[in-house]
Write an enzyme that holds these catalytic residues in place. Sequence first.
Site, short mmCIF file in Angstrom:
data_model
loop_
_atom_site.label_atom_id
_atom_site.label_comp_id
_atom_site.label_asym_id
_atom_site.label_seq_id
_atom_site.Cartn_x
_atom_site.Cartn_y
_atom_site.Cartn_z
N CYS A 1 0.85 -1.40 0.27
CA CYS A 1 0.06 -0.08 0.19
C CYS A 1 0.96 1.25 -0.08
O CYS A 1 0.61 2.18 -0.58
CB CYS A 1 -0.99 0.01 1.24
N HIS B 1 -1.32 1.06 7.38
CA HIS B 1 -1.99 1.58 5.92
C HIS B 1 -1.87 2.81 5.64
O HIS B 1 -2.39 4.12 6.34
CB HIS B 1 -3.44 0.76 5.82
N ASP C 1 -7.98 4.47 -3.30
CA ASP C 1 -6.61 3.65 -2.83
C ASP C 1 -5.92 2.53 -4.01
O ASP C 1 -7.09 1.92 -4.59
CB ASP C 1 -7.42 2.83 -1.75
#
Length: 259
Positions: free
Chosen positions: A69, A109, A124
Amino acid sequence: MSEFSKLFHERIGLSQGQNITFDSLDRVLEKTAQSIPFENICIINRKTSGISKANLVDKILIRREGGICFELNSLFYFYLIENGFDAALVRGVVYNHVKQDYQDLGKTHVSILVNHEGRSYVVDTGFGGNLPLKPVPLTGETATSYNGEFRIRKLDTNYGDYVLEMKLKHKDTEWKIGYAFDTRKPIYDVTEFNEIQSIIAEHPESPFNKVPLLTRLTSNGNITLTNSTWTEWKDGNVSKETIESERFKELAKQYFGLN
């Protein structure tokens, strides 16, 4: 178009001359999700590099690898900025549905906050197979894409002021929490994520430093590869195969472009 944007478009199979607007972000997010895998091979092989724009371009756009991520969303953040978007990075904590609690690793994250015409949205590209393939408004409205429904709920937790909730197509019948995140501390310097990379690479409870994991979306589902299993979701049907190391190498090259 900048050299960076040209490289990014080449990596995801988008025409070079295409002008990117907020309305065309859906298509860019789909192409990105289907082209750039979420994968932890560098962490497993202990070959990580410092988090910087140059290193991310080299890893993901030139060597055509994937990432986790903090890498995938940092790269996409740079792409948004290059194309005139008002964007920032934010940190959060993924919800562990087995433990029914948030992960114990801190805010590891990373996602993106985009402001457009007075409204804020989460974007995202680094949440494995759970990607919302369009901007999700912070107003609570549902964003629906071919892989499911996504919404943001205002909720104060120890990890932030909002949570992303999802209902994945063919998998979920109820809304479930994806992650909590904090909009009050926007991040513009990706070197902050070196701390996250160290936790993900070294912490004994990290889910990403034990076995290889590669996953990406397809046009009708997703594919996931570990060192022992190959899983393919297609139109709601799942097939799973137990594999050995040679088969792992074949699949990693065939479906994820990794040698």
